[in-house]
Design an enzyme around this catalytic site. Structure first.
Site, short mmCIF file in Angstrom:
data_model
loop_
_atom_site.label_atom_id
_atom_site.label_comp_id
_atom_site.label_asym_id
_atom_site.label_seq_id
_atom_site.Cartn_x
_atom_site.Cartn_y
_atom_site.Cartn_z
N ARG A 272 58.70 70.13 17.89
CA ARG A 272 57.97 69.09 19.00
C ARG A 272 57.67 67.93 18.46
NH1 ARG A 272 60.17 67.75 23.03
NH2 ARG A 272 59.91 70.24 24.14
N ARG B 92 69.55 70.03 15.99
CA ARG B 92 68.82 69.80 15.94
C ARG B 92 68.47 71.02 15.52
NH1 ARG B 92 65.08 68.74 21.06
NH2 ARG B 92 66.29 70.10 22.40
N HIS C 202 65.68 60.37 17.75
CA HIS C 202 64.55 61.12 18.73
C HIS C 202 63.20 60.90 18.58
CE1 HIS C 202 62.53 62.15 22.57
NE2 HIS C 202 63.51 62.72 23.13
N GLU D 198 63.47 55.63 21.36
CA GLU D 198 64.83 55.98 20.56
C GLU D 198 66.00 54.86 19.87
OE1 GLU D 198 64.66 59.68 23.22
OE2 GLU D 198 63.05 59.53 23.11
N ASP E 131 60.91 57.77 31.40
CA ASP E 131 61.93 58.13 30.55
C ASP E 131 63.24 57.14 30.82
OD1 ASP E 131 62.42 61.37 31.04
OD2 ASP E 131 63.17 59.45 29.39
O1 TA6 Z 1 64.89 60.95 24.97
C1 TA6 Z 1 64.02 61.54 26.49
C2 TA6 Z 1 64.15 62.97 26.68
O2 TA6 Z 1 65.76 63.03 27.12
C3 TA6 Z 1 62.89 63.39 27.73
O3 TA6 Z 1 64.23 63.22 28.89
C4 TA6 Z 1 62.70 64.60 27.64
O4 TA6 Z 1 63.49 66.01 28.06
C5 TA6 Z 1 62.44 64.78 26.31
O5 TA6 Z 1 63.89 63.95 25.42
C6 TA6 Z 1 62.54 65.78 24.84
O6 TA6 Z 1 63.30 66.52 25.24
P1 TA6 Z 1 63.42 68.12 24.44
O7 TA6 Z 1 64.76 68.14 25.07
O8 TA6 Z 1 62.95 67.51 23.39
O9 TA6 Z 1 62.14 68.46 24.58
#
Ligand code: TA6
Length: 300
Positions: free
Chosen positions: A74, A100, A167, A270, A211
């Site tokens: 994370r 990833r 991201h 992002e 978001d």
């Molecule tokens: O980029 C934003 C997003 O799509 C959010 O909706 C949230 O789900 C975030 O990505 C994190 O996603 P992850 O799969 O890394 O927990």
């Protein structure tokens, strides 16, 4: 000779490019130029740290992040590929694709007095999740800025749709005290409101879960951090969409891995090909999604 020793022997470049095992439990490449360092995990080709002399570092990582759980850590700069967020037709497939969670290979490195760089590659074919073939390469360059260039080459015999994102989780001093400029007047898809189309009015401030997929010219964005007295300039290329995300309290609780400081110390901005900005890559064709980050003092 261990894998790390072999990689160090082949791709190490003095103190500028070194390969070691991270405290988070996986192999990493560390780029060092002067007082700046950037760390790239081989798992997912994920940048997990960028220290630009300024303290604290630019990139946010959860205090619970690990590189040895098979899941992506994370924080950092996850590579979302070959689809962004949920798979367009099959929600059982992993969100943000599978690049990833693959172990990438180091294929090149270079260094001089001004910059240090490393390139990582993953070759994708015969993957149950995805009936296509591609080479995916990430070039990371550290100097007076940090640049990432993610190149997809279609090595198969059929065209495929591609949505993706770098991201990036930025560390902020206090989410209540930041402003995002450069998206005024842009249309965005609001994920929290059924992806309805709205228009950004002025700067973005975060006072709850955000978001959004911003569309159109999103190539010059800046994050102004009052608490840390710094601004981060974000220059995208090969992209006509950008995502701004903060999970706030409830989604952080659902995610369960946002760690001690959590949502109050991070903001994702992002550089993407997402929303209306989905690409079609023909056999033999390629596309590069890139971004350069520059850090400076707050103006005034
Ligand atoms: O980029 C934003 C997003 O799509 C959010 O909706 C949230 O789900 C975030 O990505 C994190 O996603 P992850 O799969 O890394 O927990």
């Amino acid at each position: 000779m261990t894998d790390i020793e072999r990689l160090q022997k082949t791709f190490g470049r003095g103190t500028a490019v070194t390969i070691r095992t991270s405290d988070l439990g996986g192999p990493v490449v560390v780029l060092t130029v002067g007082k700046e360092t950037a760390t790239v995990a081989l798992l997912g080709a994920q940048v997990i740290a960028w220290e630009a002399g300024a303290s604290p570092g630019i990139i946010w990582m959860s205090s619970e992040a690990r590189l040895d759980t098979g899941r992506n850590a994370r924080g950092g700069i996850p590579v979302c590929w070959p689809w962004f967020a949920d798979h367009p037709t099959d929600k059982s497939k992993p969100a943000h694709g599978f690049a990833r969670t693959r172990l990438w290979e180091v294929v090149a490195s270079s260094a001089n007095a001004e910059v240090a760089s490393v390139s990582l590659l993953t070759r994708v074919a015969d993957v149950d999740l995805w009936p296509h073939a591609a080479d995916l390469r990430l070039d990371v360059t550290l100097g007076r800025s940090l640049s990432l260039d993610l190149t997809t080459v279609n090595t198969g015999s059929n065209a495929f749709p591609l949505s993706q994102a770098l991201h990036t989780y930025f560390r902020v001093g206090d989410i209540a005290d930041v402003r995002v400029d450069g998206l005024d007047g842009r249309t965005y898809l609001d994920k929290l409101d059924g992806f309805s189309r709205k228009v950004q009015d002025g700067s973005i401030r975060v006072e709850g879960e955000v978001d959004r997929i911003y569309l159109g010219d999103t190539s010059r964005i800046s994050l102004q951090d009052q608490r840390l007295r710094r601004r981060i300039e974000i220059e995208g290329r090969g992209s006509r969409s950008a995502v701004v995300w903060n999970p706030w309290i409830e989604k952080s609780r659902r995610l369960g891995d946002m760690g001690r400081e959590g949502y109050q110390s991070m903001l994702c901005i992002e550089t993407a090909n997402a929303g209306d900005d989905v690409l079609m890559i023909d056999p033999g064709a390629e596309h590069t999604l890139g971004v350069t980050y520059k850090v400076g003092p707050l103006a005034g």
